[in-house]
Motif scaffolding. Structure first.
Motif, PDB file in Angstrom:
ATOM      1  N   ASP A  82       9.278   0.946  -4.539  1.00 16.35           N
ATOM      2  CA  ASP A  82       8.890  -0.559  -4.574  1.00 16.35           C
ATOM      3  C   ASP A  82       8.416  -0.768  -6.171  1.00 16.35           C
ATOM      4  OD1 ASP A  82       8.608  -0.474  -1.784  1.00 16.35           O
ATOM      5  OD2 ASP A  82       6.673  -0.574  -1.470  1.00 16.35           O
ATOM      6  N   ALA A  83       8.858   0.126  -7.121  1.00 15.54           N
ATOM      7  CA  ALA A  83       8.940  -0.184  -8.488  1.00 15.54           C
ATOM      8  C   ALA A  83       7.405  -0.545  -8.842  1.00 15.54           C
ATOM      9  CB  ALA A  83       9.621  -1.343  -8.851  1.00 15.54           C
ATOM     10  N   LEU A  84       6.397   0.199  -8.370  1.00 15.93           N
ATOM     11  CA  LEU A  84       4.966   0.135  -8.664  1.00 15.93           C
ATOM     12  C   LEU A  84       4.592   1.057  -9.466  1.00 15.93           C
ATOM     13  CD1 LEU A  84       3.708  -0.684  -4.878  1.00 15.93           C
ATOM     14  CD2 LEU A  84       4.320  -2.333  -6.693  1.00 15.93           C
ATOM     15  N   THR A  85       5.203   1.149 -10.580  1.00 17.26           N
ATOM     16  CA  THR A  85       5.139   2.115 -11.631  1.00 17.26           C
ATOM     17  C   THR A  85       3.666   2.277 -12.492  1.00 17.26           C
ATOM     18  OG1 THR A  85       5.866   0.770 -13.490  1.00 17.26           O
ATOM     19  CG2 THR A  85       7.597   2.179 -12.303  1.00 17.26           C
ATOM     20  N   TRP A  86       2.771   1.237 -12.190  1.00 16.45           N
ATOM     21  CA  TRP A  86       1.478   1.285 -12.582  1.00 16.45           C
ATOM     22  C   TRP A  86       0.670   1.860 -11.924  1.00 16.45           C
ATOM     23  CZ3 TRP A  86      -1.699  -0.629  -8.983  1.00 16.45           C
ATOM     24  CH2 TRP A  86      -1.176  -1.440  -8.048  1.00 16.45           C
ATOM     25  N   ALA A  87       0.828   2.272 -10.697  1.00 14.25           N
ATOM     26  CA  ALA A  87      -0.032   3.049  -9.481  1.00 14.25           C
ATOM     27  C   ALA A  87       0.043   4.494  -9.913  1.00 14.25           C
ATOM     28  CB  ALA A  87       0.156   2.675  -8.227  1.00 14.25           C
ATOM     29  N   ASP A  88      -0.842   5.195  -9.497  1.00 10.26           N
ATOM     30  CA  ASP A  88      -0.848   6.836  -9.642  1.00 10.26           C
ATOM     31  C   ASP A  88      -1.656   7.154  -8.238  1.00 10.26           C
ATOM     32  OD1 ASP A  88      -0.265   9.302 -10.146  1.00 10.26           O
ATOM     33  OD2 ASP A  88      -1.438   9.397 -12.207  1.00 10.26           O
TER      34      ASP A  88
ATOM     35  N   THR B 116      -4.220   0.207 -12.472  1.00  8.59           N
ATOM     36  CA  THR B 116      -4.758  -1.354 -12.841  1.00  8.59           C
ATOM     37  C   THR B 116      -3.360  -2.329 -12.062  1.00  8.59           C
ATOM     38  OG1 THR B 116      -5.875  -0.730 -14.645  1.00  8.59           O
ATOM     39  CG2 THR B 116      -5.354  -3.094 -14.463  1.00  8.59           C
ATOM     40  N   ALA B 117      -3.687  -3.036 -10.992  1.00  6.78           N
ATOM     41  CA  ALA B 117      -2.428  -3.880 -10.639  1.00  6.78           C
ATOM     42  C   ALA B 117      -2.598  -5.156 -11.395  1.00  6.78           C
ATOM     43  CB  ALA B 117      -2.695  -3.879  -9.112  1.00  6.78           C
ATOM     44  N   PRO B 118      -1.305  -5.732 -11.633  1.00  5.52           N
ATOM     45  CA  PRO B 118      -0.942  -6.863 -12.318  1.00  5.52           C
ATOM     46  C   PRO B 118      -1.593  -8.041 -11.366  1.00  5.52           C
ATOM     47  CG  PRO B 118       1.011  -5.815 -12.470  1.00  5.52           C
ATOM     48  CD  PRO B 118       0.039  -4.906 -11.259  1.00  5.52           C
ATOM     49  N   THR B 119      -1.568  -7.722 -10.165  1.00  8.53           N
ATOM     50  CA  THR B 119      -2.233  -9.242  -9.383  1.00  8.53           C
ATOM     51  C   THR B 119      -2.619  -8.390  -8.060  1.00  8.53           C
ATOM     52  OG1 THR B 119       0.210  -9.425  -8.312  1.00  8.53           O
ATOM     53  CG2 THR B 119      -0.365 -10.849 -10.195  1.00  8.53           C
ATOM     54  N   GLU B 120      -3.560  -9.180  -7.228  1.00  9.14           N
ATOM     55  CA  GLU B 120      -3.858  -8.887  -6.007  1.00  9.14           C
ATOM     56  C   GLU B 120      -2.690  -8.447  -4.971  1.00  9.14           C
ATOM     57  OE1 GLU B 120      -6.423  -7.649  -2.963  1.00  9.14           O
ATOM     58  OE2 GLU B 120      -6.968  -8.178  -4.915  1.00  9.14           O
ATOM     59  N   ALA B 121      -1.764  -9.129  -5.379  1.00  5.80           N
ATOM     60  CA  ALA B 121      -0.338  -8.943  -4.089  1.00  5.80           C
ATOM     61  C   ALA B 121       0.083  -7.799  -4.677  1.00  5.80           C
ATOM     62  CB  ALA B 121       0.458 -10.009  -4.625  1.00  5.80           C
ATOM     63  N   ASP B 122       0.057  -7.222  -5.807  1.00  4.99           N
ATOM     64  CA  ASP B 122       0.678  -5.736  -6.375  1.00  4.99           C
ATOM     65  C   ASP B 122      -0.226  -4.745  -5.712  1.00  4.99           C
ATOM     66  OD1 ASP B 122       2.737  -6.724  -7.663  1.00  4.99           O
ATOM     67  OD2 ASP B 122       1.789  -7.408  -9.253  1.00  4.99           O
ATOM     68  N   ARG B 123      -1.525  -4.903  -5.652  1.00  6.15           N
ATOM     69  CA  ARG B 123      -2.616  -3.921  -5.188  1.00  6.15           C
ATOM     70  C   ARG B 123      -2.214  -3.754  -3.589  1.00  6.15           C
ATOM     71  NH1 ARG B 123      -7.153  -3.582  -2.271  1.00  6.15           N
ATOM     72  NH2 ARG B 123      -7.069  -5.935  -1.761  1.00  6.15           N
ATOM     73  N   PHE B 124      -2.001  -4.784  -2.879  1.00  5.54           N
ATOM     74  CA  PHE B 124      -1.611  -4.843  -1.654  1.00  5.54           C
ATOM     75  C   PHE B 124      -0.585  -4.202  -1.076  1.00  5.54           C
ATOM     76  CE2 PHE B 124      -0.456  -6.695   2.557  1.00  5.54           C
ATOM     77  CZ  PHE B 124      -1.226  -6.257   3.470  1.00  5.54           C
ATOM     78  N   GLN B 125       0.491  -4.327  -2.123  1.00  4.17           N
ATOM     79  CA  GLN B 125       1.775  -3.997  -1.736  1.00  4.17           C
ATOM     80  C   GLN B 125       1.744  -2.212  -2.033  1.00  4.17           C
ATOM     81  OE1 GLN B 125       4.894  -5.146  -4.614  1.00  4.17           O
ATOM     82  NE2 GLN B 125       6.621  -4.059  -3.630  1.00  4.17           N
ATOM     83  N   ALA B 126       0.863  -1.676  -3.008  1.00  2.00           N
ATOM     84  CA  ALA B 126       0.687  -0.307  -3.107  1.00  2.00           C
ATOM     85  C   ALA B 126      -0.207   0.479  -2.034  1.00  2.00           C
ATOM     86  CB  ALA B 126      -0.047  -0.110  -4.675  1.00  2.00           C
ATOM     87  N   LEU B 127      -1.096  -0.515  -1.502  1.00  2.39           N
ATOM     88  CA  LEU B 127      -1.787   0.271  -0.372  1.00  2.39           C
ATOM     89  C   LEU B 127      -0.869   0.194   0.924  1.00  2.39           C
ATOM     90  CD1 LEU B 127      -5.344  -1.612  -0.706  1.00  2.39           C
ATOM     91  CD2 LEU B 127      -4.727   0.522  -1.033  1.00  2.39           C
ATOM     92  N   SER B 128       0.082  -0.822   1.064  1.00  2.00           N
ATOM     93  CA  SER B 128       1.118  -0.787   2.440  1.00  2.00           C
ATOM     94  C   SER B 128       1.939   0.317   2.003  1.00  2.00           C
ATOM     95  CB  SER B 128       1.778  -2.200   2.082  1.00  2.00           C
ATOM     96  OG  SER B 128       0.734  -3.179   2.395  1.00  2.00           O
ATOM     97  N   ALA B 129       2.663   0.580   0.715  1.00  2.00           N
ATOM     98  CA  ALA B 129       3.435   1.767   0.446  1.00  2.00           C
ATOM     99  C   ALA B 129       2.680   2.905   1.044  1.00  2.00           C
ATOM    100  CB  ALA B 129       3.925   1.820  -0.943  1.00  2.00           C
ATOM    101  N   ALA B 130       1.484   3.030   0.528  1.00  2.00           N
ATOM    102  CA  ALA B 130       0.890   4.618   0.859  1.00  2.00           C
ATOM    103  C   ALA B 130       0.698   4.753   2.251  1.00  2.00           C
ATOM    104  CB  ALA B 130      -0.577   4.657   0.088  1.00  2.00           C
ATOM    105  N   GLY B 131       0.560   3.697   3.036  1.00  2.00           N
ATOM    106  CA  GLY B 131       0.285   3.621   4.476  1.00  2.00           C
ATOM    107  C   GLY B 131       1.241   3.892   5.450  1.00  2.00           C
TER     108      GLY B 131
END
Length: 638
Positions: A46-52, A65-80
């Motif tokens: 998902d090209a979420l290179t800011w997440a670890d 550190t997510a750029p926006t709230e939408a990016d944070r939610f996208q990272a949680l969805s990818a892990a789930g």
């Protein structure tokens, strides 16, 4: 024996426990590693290179550190998607954007022989593809180089209007630099001559909305002015210039300073040009203006190196001699001064002007009064017919052989001056020559002053009262009322102004036509236009009249919304009274449903002889002639 067996059994259990713990630890590590690797793979997808990712047993920690709230939610969805969401621990921070200042959006449009280049930063919300297409339509067959960058921030107020304006004027200058910011456009360019510069600047300024800050830097080669003329007057009406020319900004500043000391208020319109007879022009003309001021009034004309000074009647001889002597001694040797102190007026009654030529707003030219010979009269008549057209000239001047020998040359010079005006009058008397009238040429007064100074010589006195009117200026591209009518017909062509069935609401398909008509009428200015509505004969006559009136009013309102000056417009609903086709067929009824644009014709008046008085009245009011009417058929069904 029994103690040995018990010891052996205990050791066996201990070894088994250690092996079980080791196996469990190895299994837990494998689970942690596989979970972390699976989550990283999803984040990369998902090209979420800011997440670890970090793990602790079965728990999976998302950090970064997510750029926006939408990016944070996208990272949680990818892990789930790869581990149980109950195992995912959210430790993501979000960038605080409140304190971040958005970037300054700006674009440079550079146009030259190689095409159009776009450089700068634009908002992500701006349709980049549409922008390139709009530019390609504005300047067809010209390559466009897109070097733009994009930033995802809110579009600043005034950005879209500035960008739309810049694209609309891109075609005006072949070589230009257009700088665009929110609410501001700066245009730099070069044109071939001064007339083109004035026309381009007027056109660009007219296109800009009131809310748009516009900065223009249009340059043109300086014109050659011949003769190089300056004419300054100070009398009971105040101080003023009939003509003003300067070779440099420094010379113009000297002239403006001297004029201010002599009583001129405000900025002096002094043309910059080539052709000055000396590098000391500014100093010399400033001295001349100062001399007129010292005399208390009069007229001074610099025509190349010839200087003609006329003092006011009643000026003291001693003051005249002193001021003129100082001027002659101060001017550079190249200048030749001819100074005149008028004699006191005699008690003899003053007669009417000896020769008068008038040009009416309709173009009719009359020559009357006195002329010094039959040959001179024929020459003046031939000159006038060549200048104004044979059908427009009427000559009633009579021969008077007692007139001065140079009378004929002064008459011809007056006629040539009249040809520079749209309408006006010239009067030749034994003591001088006067020119009055209206013109669409901003430099006409200067040109006439130079012409008369060249034709009459430095010893002749003349007066110029010429009024510039923008609506008469052909360089501004302002069409006549008749041309406006004809151009409306061309704009509409085979299209129609349509309405929603049975109503006075303009159809959406009509918006483009209304935009084009509004753009033309903004250029036409205040013309007596009639917007007439017509319907077919279906339905009640009263209802048809009311519908046609409402539709014509809707067209007027649409033009007003597009910032067209409509104070001189009239709306008339004719209903079914004026069909242009039969109402027995659908095609005929379709033709009868229409909107017409036509000029309001003045009531016919009896033709009268053009007089000097009517010309002078026209000079004061600036009236121009009306025109014929033309029709544009438009509209839709009832």
């Amino acid at each position: 024996m029994r103690l040995s067996s018990v010891f052996i059994l205990l050791c066996t259990f201990a070894v088994a426990a250690v092996l079980s713990l080791g196996a469990a630890w190895i299994a837990a590590g494998a689970v942690e590693e596989s979970s972390a690797q699976a989550v990283r793979t999803e984040l990369d997808r998902d090209a979420l290179t800011w997440a670890d990712v970090d793990t602790n047993g079965l728990q999976v920690f998302l950090i970064g550190t997510a750029p926006t709230e939408a990016d944070r939610f996208q990272a949680l969805s990818a892990a789930g998607r790869v581990v149980d969401t109950a195992r995912v621990i959210d430790q993501i921070d979000i960038v605080d954007t409140d304190g971040i200042t958005p970037p300054r959006f700006s674009i440079e449009m550079l146009r030259n022989d190689d095409g159009v280049s776009l450089i700068g930063l634009l908002p992500a919300a701006t349709d980049r593809t549409q922008l390139i297409e709009d530019i390609s339509r504005a300047v067809p067959d010209v390559p466009v180089a897109d070097l733009l960058e994009v930033a995802d921030y809110e579009v600043p107020e005034g950005w879209d209007d500035a960008l739309e304006y810049a694209v609309s004027v891109l075609r005006v200058l072949d070589r230009s630099k257009i700088s665009i910011e929110a609410g501001k456009v700066r245009i730099k360019g070069a044109v071939a001559n001064e007339d083109t510069r004035r026309r381009v600047e007027a056109d660009l300024a007219r296109r800009a909305d009131d809310d748009l800050r516009l900065a223009l830097e249009i340059t043109a080669p300086r014109p050659v002015i011949s003769p190089f003329t300056l004419r300054f007057i100070k009398d009971a009406d105040g101080a003023r210039f009939d003509a003003c020319a300067a070779p440099t900004e420094e010379d113009r500043a000297l002239i403006q300073s001297a004029a201010a000391q002599a009583g001129i208020d405000g900025k002096v319109d002094c043309r910059l040009g080539l052709g000055t007879p000396t590098n000391e022009w500014g100093e010399a003309t400033a001295m001349g203006i100062g001399a007129i001021n010292a005399l208390g009034g009069g007229t001074i004309t610099f025509s190349d190196v010839d200087v003609a000074l006329f003092a006011l009647e009643g000026t003291e001889q001693e003051l005249f001699d002193r001021v003129v002597g100082e001027l002659e001694n101060s001017l550079p040797d190249v200048f030749v001064v001819k100074a005149t102190l008028p004699k006191p007026p005699s008690d003899a009654p003053q007669g009417v002007p000896e020769f008068t030529a008038t040009r009416s707003p309709e173009g009719e030219v009359q020559l009357r009064g006195r002329i010094n010979s039959e040959i001179a009269r024929q020459t003046a008549d031939s000159f006038a017919r060549a200048a104004f057209g044979s059908a427009t000239v009427r000559t009633t001047a009579r021969v008077d052989e007692t007139l001065p020998p140079n009378w004929s040359s002064r008459v011809l010079a007056a006629l040539e001056a009249l040809s520079r005006l749209s309408n006006g009058a010239v009067v030749v008397t034994p003591d001088g020559l006067s020119v009055t009238g209206n013109t669409g040429n901003q430099t006409a007064s200067s040109e006439i002053a130079g012409l008369l100074a060249d034709k009459l010589g430095e010893s002749e006195e003349f007066e110029i009262a010429v009024t510039y009117q923008e609506k008469l200026d052909p360089l501004l591209g302002i069409p006549t009322p008749e041309e406006c009518e004809a151009q409306i017909v061309e704009i509409i062509g085979g299209r129609k102004i349509t309405f929603e069935p049975g109503s006075a609401t303009l159809d959406l398909a009509t918006q483009d036509i209304m935009d084009e008509i509004a753009e033309l009428l903004q250029l036409c200015g205040d013309i007596p236009l009639v917007i007439a509505g017509h319907t077919d004969s279906q339905g009640r006559e009263v209802m048809n009249q009311q519908l046609s009136q409402a539709r014509a009013q809707a067209v007027l309102d649409a033009l007003r919304q597009r910032r067209v000056l409509t104070s001189s417009y009239e709306v008339i609903g004719y209903g079914e009274e004026q069909p242009i086709a039969t109402n027995d067929t659908e095609e005929g009824r379709e033709a009868n449903r229409r909107i017409e644009f036509k000029l309001r014709r003045p009531e016919p008046v009896e033709e009268t002889e053009t007089t000097l008085e009517s010309i002078e009245q026209s000079t004061q009011t600036g009236e121009t002639s009306g025109g014929e009417s033309a029709e544009d058929t438009t509209d839709e069904q009832n």
